[in-house]
Motif scaffolding. Structure first.
Motif, PDB file in Angstrom:
ATOM      1  N   GLY A 116       0.710  -1.215  -0.125  1.00  0.00           N
ATOM      2  CA  GLY A 116       0.065   0.259   0.020  1.00  0.00           C
ATOM      3  C   GLY A 116       0.864   1.161   0.021  1.00  0.00           C
ATOM      4  N   ALA A 117       1.936   1.261   0.873  1.00  0.00           N
ATOM      5  CA  ALA A 117       2.764   2.544   0.765  1.00  0.00           C
ATOM      6  C   ALA A 117       3.259   2.892  -0.570  1.00  0.00           C
ATOM      7  CB  ALA A 117       3.806   2.493   1.999  1.00  0.00           C
ATOM      8  N   PHE A 118       3.794   1.852  -1.318  1.00  0.00           N
ATOM      9  CA  PHE A 118       4.359   2.114  -2.617  1.00  0.00           C
ATOM     10  C   PHE A 118       3.179   2.439  -3.432  1.00  0.00           C
ATOM     11  CE2 PHE A 118       5.652   0.415  -6.727  1.00  0.00           C
ATOM     12  CZ  PHE A 118       6.847   0.982  -6.820  1.00  0.00           C
ATOM     13  N   VAL A 119       2.128   1.924  -3.558  1.00  0.00           N
ATOM     14  CA  VAL A 119       1.163   2.330  -4.657  1.00  0.00           C
ATOM     15  C   VAL A 119       0.437   3.490  -4.150  1.00  0.00           C
ATOM     16  CG1 VAL A 119      -1.251   1.613  -5.330  1.00  0.00           C
ATOM     17  CG2 VAL A 119       0.233  -0.116  -5.123  1.00  0.00           C
ATOM     18  N   GLY A 120       0.345   3.795  -2.931  1.00  0.00           N
ATOM     19  CA  GLY A 120      -0.154   5.114  -2.404  1.00  0.00           C
ATOM     20  C   GLY A 120       0.896   6.537  -2.782  1.00  0.00           C
ATOM     21  N   MET A 121       2.142   6.208  -2.605  1.00  0.00           N
ATOM     22  CA  MET A 121       2.873   7.123  -3.013  1.00  0.00           C
ATOM     23  C   MET A 121       2.822   7.399  -4.531  1.00  0.00           C
ATOM     24  SD  MET A 121       6.207   7.089  -0.490  1.00  0.00           S
ATOM     25  CE  MET A 121       6.628   8.863  -1.296  1.00  0.00           C
ATOM     26  N   LEU A 122       2.902   6.371  -5.314  1.00  0.00           N
ATOM     27  CA  LEU A 122       2.844   6.404  -6.823  1.00  0.00           C
ATOM     28  C   LEU A 122       1.795   7.370  -7.015  1.00  0.00           C
ATOM     29  CD1 LEU A 122       4.179   3.035  -8.115  1.00  0.00           C
ATOM     30  CD2 LEU A 122       5.216   5.240  -8.077  1.00  0.00           C
ATOM     31  N   LEU A 123       0.666   6.884  -6.738  1.00  0.00           N
ATOM     32  CA  LEU A 123      -0.858   7.833  -6.786  1.00  0.00           C
ATOM     33  C   LEU A 123      -0.770   9.142  -6.524  1.00  0.00           C
ATOM     34  CD1 LEU A 123      -3.284   5.033  -6.058  1.00  0.00           C
ATOM     35  CD2 LEU A 123      -2.721   5.731  -8.378  1.00  0.00           C
ATOM     36  N   GLY A 124       0.009   9.371  -5.543  1.00  0.00           N
ATOM     37  CA  GLY A 124       0.298  10.794  -5.095  1.00  0.00           C
ATOM     38  C   GLY A 124       1.224  11.547  -5.797  1.00  0.00           C
ATOM     39  N   GLY A 125       2.060  11.183  -6.885  1.00  0.00           N
ATOM     40  CA  GLY A 125       2.649  11.741  -7.624  1.00  0.00           C
ATOM     41  C   GLY A 125       4.223  11.492  -7.549  1.00  0.00           C
ATOM     42  N   ALA A 126       4.634  10.632  -6.088  1.00  0.00           N
ATOM     43  CA  ALA A 126       5.831  10.585  -6.131  1.00  0.00           C
ATOM     44  C   ALA A 126       6.440   9.630  -7.136  1.00  0.00           C
ATOM     45  CB  ALA A 126       6.053   9.673  -4.981  1.00  0.00           C
ATOM     46  N   SER A 127       7.888   9.861  -7.356  1.00  0.00           N
ATOM     47  CA  SER A 127       8.530   9.098  -8.390  1.00  0.00           C
ATOM     48  C   SER A 127       8.735   7.557  -7.820  1.00  0.00           C
ATOM     49  CB  SER A 127       9.983   9.510  -8.416  1.00  0.00           C
ATOM     50  OG  SER A 127      10.865   9.185  -7.205  1.00  0.00           O
ATOM     51  N   PRO A 128       8.976   6.521  -8.858  1.00  0.00           N
ATOM     52  CA  PRO A 128       9.097   5.197  -8.406  1.00  0.00           C
ATOM     53  C   PRO A 128      10.210   4.940  -7.273  1.00  0.00           C
ATOM     54  CG  PRO A 128       8.625   5.286 -10.636  1.00  0.00           C
ATOM     55  CD  PRO A 128       8.832   6.566 -10.010  1.00  0.00           C
ATOM     56  N   VAL A 129      11.197   5.581  -7.468  1.00  0.00           N
ATOM     57  CA  VAL A 129      12.417   5.639  -6.459  1.00  0.00           C
ATOM     58  C   VAL A 129      12.027   6.004  -5.198  1.00  0.00           C
ATOM     59  CG1 VAL A 129      14.726   6.497  -6.031  1.00  0.00           C
ATOM     60  CG2 VAL A 129      14.078   5.923  -8.359  1.00  0.00           C
ATOM     61  N   GLN A 130      11.096   7.151  -5.118  1.00  0.00           N
ATOM     62  CA  GLN A 130      10.720   7.978  -3.661  1.00  0.00           C
ATOM     63  C   GLN A 130       9.861   6.523  -3.198  1.00  0.00           C
ATOM     64  OE1 GLN A 130       9.057  11.592  -5.269  1.00  0.00           O
ATOM     65  NE2 GLN A 130      10.808  12.660  -3.878  1.00  0.00           N
ATOM     66  N   ALA A 131       9.073   6.221  -3.973  1.00  0.00           N
ATOM     67  CA  ALA A 131       7.962   5.214  -3.382  1.00  0.00           C
ATOM     68  C   ALA A 131       8.734   3.940  -3.086  1.00  0.00           C
ATOM     69  CB  ALA A 131       7.040   4.975  -4.616  1.00  0.00           C
ATOM     70  N   GLY A 132       9.474   3.519  -3.654  1.00  0.00           N
ATOM     71  CA  GLY A 132      10.385   2.095  -3.331  1.00  0.00           C
ATOM     72  C   GLY A 132      11.187   2.412  -2.040  1.00  0.00           C
ATOM     73  N   ALA A 133      11.661   3.793  -2.000  1.00  0.00           N
ATOM     74  CA  ALA A 133      12.600   3.872  -0.610  1.00  0.00           C
ATOM     75  C   ALA A 133      11.736   3.933   0.590  1.00  0.00           C
ATOM     76  CB  ALA A 133      13.436   5.211  -0.831  1.00  0.00           C
ATOM     77  N   VAL A 134      10.518   4.725   0.309  1.00  0.00           N
ATOM     78  CA  VAL A 134       9.627   4.608   1.540  1.00  0.00           C
ATOM     79  C   VAL A 134       9.124   3.054   1.898  1.00  0.00           C
ATOM     80  CG1 VAL A 134       7.268   5.333   2.463  1.00  0.00           C
ATOM     81  CG2 VAL A 134       8.974   7.078   1.506  1.00  0.00           C
ATOM     82  N   GLN A 135       8.789   2.478   0.873  1.00  0.00           N
ATOM     83  CA  GLN A 135       8.278   1.008   1.026  1.00  0.00           C
ATOM     84  C   GLN A 135       9.358   0.227   1.780  1.00  0.00           C
ATOM     85  OE1 GLN A 135       4.936  -0.319   0.565  1.00  0.00           O
ATOM     86  NE2 GLN A 135       6.144  -1.463   2.024  1.00  0.00           N
TER      87      GLN A 135
END
Length: 259
Positions: A204-223
């Motif tokens: 969820g954190a990864f998908v949510g950040m992508l939907l929120g406009g974050a880059s795949p790298v940012q989303a991956g780092a948070v996840q």
């Protein structure tokens, strides 16, 4: 309305159709659990109905709560209290359930403190509440599973515990020798989730950040942070549960008593 992140990404349309489909899925889960003699048909129904009520209540107050740091801290305390009650009663029906506060607190508090201390987690309700919720949820699952598996193992292998005592083991050592391996399997779900992330699941954190406009790298780092944080929290929780069981602070009730 739609389930959307801040950047406008849409996941599911919140329409009457979503409600109907959710109800059908819940009914199917109840039917399968009941017909399959899993023993959890009513529990599935209760869990689904409770989720409806609890999410409705949270949706009604969350916007107001996150605006105040003090109210956010109280909200986190409520989450912690509910987690202690849930995990504790899953482990044992006796008064020892209150000891569930130790593994959950020992796992979650250091991680949250570290994140706040180094500035990775802003001291704002909108940031603290979801992160605390993820960590508390992981600690709850690990505590509940580890406690039940350890106590079930001791109940089933009581003769081996007595044999170890006869050989000169202290009671704590004898208990841990028998139940440690069973309790350690409680970490497997978190390990599997971490091993297969990106290959089998997109959390969820990864998908949510992508939907929120974050880059795949940012989303991956948070996840990645979330998954590693959960591994740390759950590992600590399991070790503390084992210590409590080994010292007799948490003891088994009659089979099936904890609900």
């Amino acid at each position: 309305m739609v389930l959307a992140a801040s950047g406008g990404g849409q996941l599911l349309p919140v329409t009457p159709v979503l409600g109907v489909v959710t109800a059908v899925l819940l009914a199917a889960a109840v039917a399968v659990a009941g017909k399959g003699l899993l023993g959890h048909g009513h529990a599935v129904l209760r869990a689904g109905l409770r989720a409806v009520v609890q999410l409705a209540a949270v949706a009604a107050v969350i916007t107001w709560v996150v605006g105040s740091l003090w109210w956010s801290a109280l909200f986190v305390l409520v989450m912690f209290s509910v987690a202690v009650r849930t995990a504790g009663r899953r482990m044992t029906p006796g008064p020892g359930w209150v000891w569930a506060a130790a593994p959950i607190g020992a796992g979650v508090l250091p991680v949250l403190t570290l994140l706040l201390a180094v500035g990775l987690l802003p001291l704002k309700g909108l940031s603290v509440i979801p992160v605390a919720g993820i960590l508390i949820g992981g600690a709850l699952s690990a505590t509940s599973l580890a406690g039940r598996r350890a106590l079930d193992e001791l109940r089933q292998r009581r003769g081996e515990v007595e044999a170890a005592l006869a050989l000169g083991f202290e009671e704590r050592e004898a208990r841990l020798e028998i139940c440690r391996t069973a309790a350690a399997t409680s970490l497997v779900p978190a390990l599997d989730q971490t091993r297969t992330v990106g290959l089998v699941t997109l959390p969820g954190a990864f998908v949510g950040m992508l939907l929120g406009g974050a880059s795949p790298v940012q989303a991956g780092a948070v996840q990645l942070f979330v998954l590693v944080g959960l591994l740390a929290v759950e590992s600590v929780a399991i070790v503390v549960v084992l210590e409590l069981v080994g010292r007799g602070r948490v003891v088994a009730g009659a089979p099936g008593d904890a609900r």
